[in-house]
Design a protein around this motif. Sequence first.
Motif, mmCIF file in Angstrom:
data_model
loop_
_atom_site.group_PDB
_atom_site.id
_atom_site.type_symbol
_atom_site.label_atom_id
_atom_site.label_comp_id
_atom_site.label_asym_id
_atom_site.label_seq_id
_atom_site.Cartn_x
_atom_site.Cartn_y
_atom_site.Cartn_z
ATOM 1 N N LYS A 221 0.580 -0.971 0.230
ATOM 2 C CA LYS A 221 0.023 -0.004 0.092
ATOM 3 C C LYS A 221 0.864 1.193 0.071
ATOM 4 O O LYS A 221 0.536 2.128 -0.323
ATOM 5 N N LEU A 222 2.048 1.296 0.650
ATOM 6 C CA LEU A 222 2.529 2.508 0.814
ATOM 7 C C LEU A 222 3.447 3.161 -0.266
ATOM 8 O O LEU A 222 4.063 2.637 -1.165
ATOM 9 N N LYS A 223 3.021 4.465 -0.014
ATOM 10 C CA LYS A 223 3.401 5.405 -1.231
ATOM 11 C C LYS A 223 4.848 5.950 -0.707
ATOM 12 O O LYS A 223 4.973 6.070 0.394
ATOM 13 N N LEU A 224 5.577 6.470 -1.631
ATOM 14 C CA LEU A 224 6.797 7.155 -1.263
ATOM 15 C C LEU A 224 6.282 8.450 -0.395
ATOM 16 O O LEU A 224 5.523 9.147 -1.233
ATOM 17 N N PRO A 225 7.006 8.876 0.563
ATOM 18 C CA PRO A 225 6.666 10.010 1.356
ATOM 19 C C PRO A 225 6.957 11.207 0.406
ATOM 20 O O PRO A 225 8.239 11.208 0.208
ATOM 21 N N GLU A 226 6.302 12.319 0.430
ATOM 22 C CA GLU A 226 6.566 13.501 -0.042
ATOM 23 C C GLU A 226 7.095 14.335 1.068
ATOM 24 O O GLU A 226 6.556 14.516 2.285
ATOM 25 N N PRO A 227 7.815 15.236 0.857
ATOM 26 C CA PRO A 227 8.531 16.006 1.825
ATOM 27 C C PRO A 227 7.674 17.072 2.431
ATOM 28 O O PRO A 227 6.729 17.711 1.485
ATOM 29 N N VAL A 228 7.316 17.030 3.686
ATOM 30 C CA VAL A 228 6.240 18.037 4.331
ATOM 31 C C VAL A 228 6.979 18.814 5.028
ATOM 32 O O VAL A 228 7.824 18.490 6.138
ATOM 33 N N ALA A 229 6.957 20.273 5.172
ATOM 34 C CA ALA A 229 7.607 21.167 6.256
ATOM 35 C C ALA A 229 6.862 21.002 7.451
ATOM 36 O O ALA A 229 5.668 20.881 7.638
ATOM 37 N N GLY A 230 7.749 21.531 8.587
ATOM 38 C CA GLY A 230 7.119 21.796 9.906
ATOM 39 C C GLY A 230 7.541 20.602 10.561
ATOM 40 O O GLY A 230 7.744 20.993 11.912
ATOM 41 N N TYR A 231 7.645 19.491 10.434
ATOM 42 C CA TYR A 231 7.788 18.430 11.438
ATOM 43 C C TYR A 231 9.212 18.440 12.034
ATOM 44 O O TYR A 231 10.290 19.059 11.267
ATOM 45 N N LYS A 233 13.172 17.425 13.704
ATOM 46 C CA LYS A 233 13.842 16.094 13.022
ATOM 47 C C LYS A 233 13.992 15.072 14.498
ATOM 48 O O LYS A 233 14.529 14.262 14.274
ATOM 49 N N ASP A 234 13.179 15.307 15.403
ATOM 50 C CA ASP A 234 13.209 14.324 16.761
ATOM 51 C C ASP A 234 12.411 13.302 16.499
ATOM 52 O O ASP A 234 11.624 13.105 15.217
ATOM 53 N N GLU A 235 12.438 12.489 17.355
ATOM 54 C CA GLU A 235 11.694 11.188 17.227
ATOM 55 C C GLU A 235 10.422 11.504 16.862
ATOM 56 O O GLU A 235 9.754 10.684 16.222
ATOM 57 N N LEU A 236 9.629 12.179 17.734
ATOM 58 C CA LEU A 236 8.277 12.372 17.588
ATOM 59 C C LEU A 236 7.734 12.935 16.395
ATOM 60 O O LEU A 236 6.882 12.443 15.402
ATOM 61 N N GLY A 237 8.667 13.890 15.593
ATOM 62 C CA GLY A 237 8.447 14.220 14.408
ATOM 63 C C GLY A 237 8.410 13.227 13.236
ATOM 64 O O GLY A 237 7.771 13.495 12.402
ATOM 65 N N LYS A 238 9.526 12.579 13.415
ATOM 66 C CA LYS A 238 9.547 11.106 12.508
ATOM 67 C C LYS A 238 8.194 10.310 12.835
ATOM 68 O O LYS A 238 7.916 9.884 11.837
ATOM 69 N N GLN A 239 8.002 10.139 13.888
ATOM 70 C CA GLN A 239 6.790 9.266 14.221
ATOM 71 C C GLN A 239 5.530 9.713 13.441
ATOM 72 O O GLN A 239 4.849 8.923 12.645
ATOM 73 N N LEU A 240 5.070 11.269 13.770
ATOM 74 C CA LEU A 240 4.199 11.631 13.188
ATOM 75 C C LEU A 240 4.058 11.580 11.668
ATOM 76 O O LEU A 240 3.243 11.401 10.923
ATOM 77 N N ARG A 241 5.429 11.976 10.956
ATOM 78 C CA ARG A 241 5.280 12.039 9.467
ATOM 79 C C ARG A 241 5.272 10.711 9.153
ATOM 80 O O ARG A 241 4.579 10.533 7.922
ATOM 81 N N THR A 242 5.734 9.529 9.634
ATOM 82 C CA THR A 242 5.362 8.172 9.298
ATOM 83 C C THR A 242 3.871 8.098 9.159
ATOM 84 O O THR A 242 3.282 7.429 8.243
ATOM 85 N N VAL A 243 3.233 8.458 10.403
ATOM 86 C CA VAL A 243 1.726 8.080 10.453
ATOM 87 C C VAL A 243 1.049 8.996 9.340
ATOM 88 O O VAL A 243 0.110 8.256 8.692
ATOM 89 N N SER A 244 1.527 9.947 9.058
ATOM 90 C CA SER A 244 0.730 10.907 7.848
ATOM 91 C C SER A 244 0.848 10.318 6.614
ATOM 92 O O SER A 244 -0.021 10.229 5.857
ATOM 93 N N ASN A 245 2.241 9.725 6.462
ATOM 94 C CA ASN A 245 2.479 9.000 5.232
ATOM 95 C C ASN A 245 1.480 7.777 5.235
ATOM 96 O O ASN A 245 1.121 7.522 3.992
ATOM 97 N N PHE A 246 1.510 6.917 6.142
ATOM 98 C CA PHE A 246 0.483 5.887 6.326
ATOM 99 C C PHE A 246 -1.117 6.123 5.721
ATOM 100 O O PHE A 246 -1.690 5.615 5.007
ATOM 101 N N ILE A 247 -1.314 7.334 6.567
ATOM 102 C CA ILE A 247 -2.666 7.607 6.208
ATOM 103 C C ILE A 247 -3.079 8.331 4.970
ATOM 104 O O ILE A 247 -3.851 7.697 4.235
#
Lengths: 393, 554
Positions: A221-231, A233-247
């Motif tokens: 299912k997974l598409k390549l993540p597109e760069p999104v500003a604002g997150y 570089k910390d662990e939480l930023g990485k985790q939420l970016r991953t979740v957003s990519n999944f969604i």
Amino acid sequence: MTTRRRFLQQSALVSTAWLLPSFLKAAGAKLPGGQRRLVVLQLSGGNDGLNTVVPFRHDVYTASRRSLALPKDRALLLTDDVGLNTGLVGLRSLYAEGLVSIVQGVGYPDPDRSHFRSLDIWHTASASSEYLETGWLGRYLENECTAPHHVLEVGPTLTLANKGERLKAIALSDVGHFYRSTREPFFAQLAAHAEHQHKTAAYLYKTMAETYQSAAYVKEKLKLPEPVAGYGKDELGKQLRTVSNFIKSGLDTRAYYVGLSGFDTHSNQLQRHERLLRTVGDNLLAFVNDLKAAGELDSTLVMVFSEFGRRVKQNASNGTDHGAAGPMFLIGGGLKKPGLFNSMPALGDLDANGDLKFSVDFRSVYATILRDWMGADPAEIVPGAIAVEGFIG
Amino acid sequence: MPLTPYTGPFGRPELLHLLRRTLFGVAPADLAHFNGMTLQQVVDELLTYSTVVPPPVKAYSVDDGNGNMDPALIDVPVTYGTTWVNTPRDPNEVFPDPATSRMISFVEWWSGLMVQQDRNLREKMVLFWHNTLVTQISVAFLPEANYQYCKILRDQSKGNFRQMMYDMTINPAMLYYLNGYLNNSFAPDENYSRELMELFTLGEGSGYSEADVQQAARVLTGWTIAVEQGGNPIVPSTIYYNFLHDTGNKQFSAFFNNTVITGDASPNGGVAELNALLDMIFLQEAVSKHICRELYRFFVHSDIDAIIETDVIEPLAQIFRDNSADPEQIRIVMNALLTSDRFFSTEVRGCMVKSPIDYTYGMVRQLGMPFPTGGQLEAQYSTWFDVRNIAAYAGQSLADPPNVAGWPAYYQFPQYDTMWMDAANYALRKLISDIICYVGLTTPANTYEPQSANLSFKIDFAAFVAQFQNPLDPNTLIDEAAELLFATPLSQVVKDQLKTNFLLFGQASDIYWMQGWAAYSADPNTTDPYGMLVPVILLSLFLDMQSAAEYHLH
């Protein structure tokens, strides 16, 4: 203690019954109850609620926290009496958009001040005196979903909240690696034919089967993540970016689980706490903007909690010790009553340890989310909890 | 009821079970060493060890700006190759930071002791105590104090528990980790006293009260950490300040028989009251039961039901209490546990999920991963660090457990050790097996010692099976490999298919392997078509066997 034996016996029975077909079973069955999803953010260590949602005018607050009290001019005002910690500037702007509901004084009767036990209680939705073996989202997974990845934790290990008795969520931090590591080896195929009288071996084969199945689904299912500003570089930023990519990739996952630790601020709290909250607020702002742009905000609800708040009176190390009730944040487009949902527990009426008394049981919050947001029956998942009216919908 | 001793046969399966639980991995040489001994002889040898080990040394250097690594530019007071543990850091050295180098050195050293462990219980026992009496280097970042902490675990791993708790309570790393250094009469801090009761001695729910935690915190006031003396830096050391001690009487609850610990204002008051507190706590049977349950969960099985509680924990706790004054109290308890009927019960054999440390260090030791020799100090320390970090990647960071309760797999009811293996971890472990068996370990290109640069270490699988009884016979080769790698027996069907698919190139006759092995073992550079393939065939066989669920159990 007999429960564990029963648990393993049952899982052995279950897994031998469906062991082989599960290797072949296609994942990704249809979702029950629409497309709404929950994102849980756990703040580990015991977030200091009083310096998060700050009652800057209250005498008890200012008197109890000689070096820690935040004055009015150091708070992001919500009302004349209450403001957010300056670290939460991102959250404050979401609040202004009507996307945040703050539930204050959340806790449970007979609060436990041990991190581990209190986290257990929040994870399992048990009473303080009760020990449950499964997590609330694990039970949700078992009752309402069909595949492990319907609850997905972003991180290296799986939290108790996400473990059911027969079905467990999956945890992953890197999809490509996760998939590569789960190509079916020859031996696994061989051994799956063998009889597994041993319950733990059966458990492991079941885990393996679930892993293959979920990895294949997510990878596909997974598409390549597109760069999104604002997150960040910390662990939480990485985790939420991953979740957003999944969604955005259209995964049928119903609940995501992410976390940030470091909230156990026994000493030199002020700057540390503000920095932690900045990480939370900035990343949540980026996440919400990201989902909004993708048209996914209205189908997403974020729930932020911590295992307990901290003591009203500060300690001598410029920190605070373990307390009881604290605030929860609900963030998303589907809130019925954005803003301050209720008022703070009375600072003049503390418990024997000098901690805030709870006014909302966290299990009611779970029950409400399950009933009104996830379309699930909370009676089976959080037995006995009473859903709150007029909250979300 | 006394603890029932094991009286059944002590053959190869029992020896293997005992060694799997007491060593990191069982190598063919370990089996050969203990072969023919009685159970008591083996346990005696496992429990007889020297606690003295050489301390970590300076094996670090920094780039001088011209691409040359120079140890003289970091941690100047310490000579390369000598230990740093007793030498104060120079406070003027800020960047590069010698504390970080020392901390890495400490972790590398500890990992190295596990990698090259002797055939005894010491390293497993140290890990047990580390998980029971936790500090985290990420929180208490004081390398010299962390070394002292580890030394207590090591020196007293089979010693006297009360003595260990005394030393641990006032160890500077522990004082820092649980805020004991901030605990004083003006501002009592309950952090240590709570964990002392909840996690270290009595166990949660044993009956002490919140007020008892507060009173114990008052008893422990005054102990703090000194980092200088007369204006000169010293290694972090424990110091007791009389004026910071709460000299009032401390009233405990009915659980402790309403004990009053009398305030002691003398310079010896801290020691006296700490002893009184430990005496009071150790009067409770809960301490012995708590520690015996922890030992049982770590070495035998996580499942403690009412029958195990009565038949194993209570008699073991009785032995613990009967020997409370013995300087080798834990040795006596472990001897009883490892020779007990329960330890060898078929119910508990091969049913424990390996922790990431068991998995990683066990793989490295069992398969005989070569490591650098003493003349390659930097290479040694760096490869030891690699092994530690591989296990950390799979969820178990030596010297840095996730929190004060240790790793959840040792305490989280009801999942316990099955927590090590969920979908995420299964994937990680496959990768680790590939790294260790296929990629191997390497050392950096840029080193101070020329002999430590650009080295590569790989497992020699042919050398591994060459230690088997008869590697020429593909049937016994698979039998022995299965016996070493799996704690549960493999069916003949599976064994036959492994043999056919790997050793016989998919053919039916044993002759294909026999020809290949004969050629390869006579000459590793053989041009025999089957012989040339021996290393890659063995690698594939073992990689595949490691992907079995059974491989994750011991």
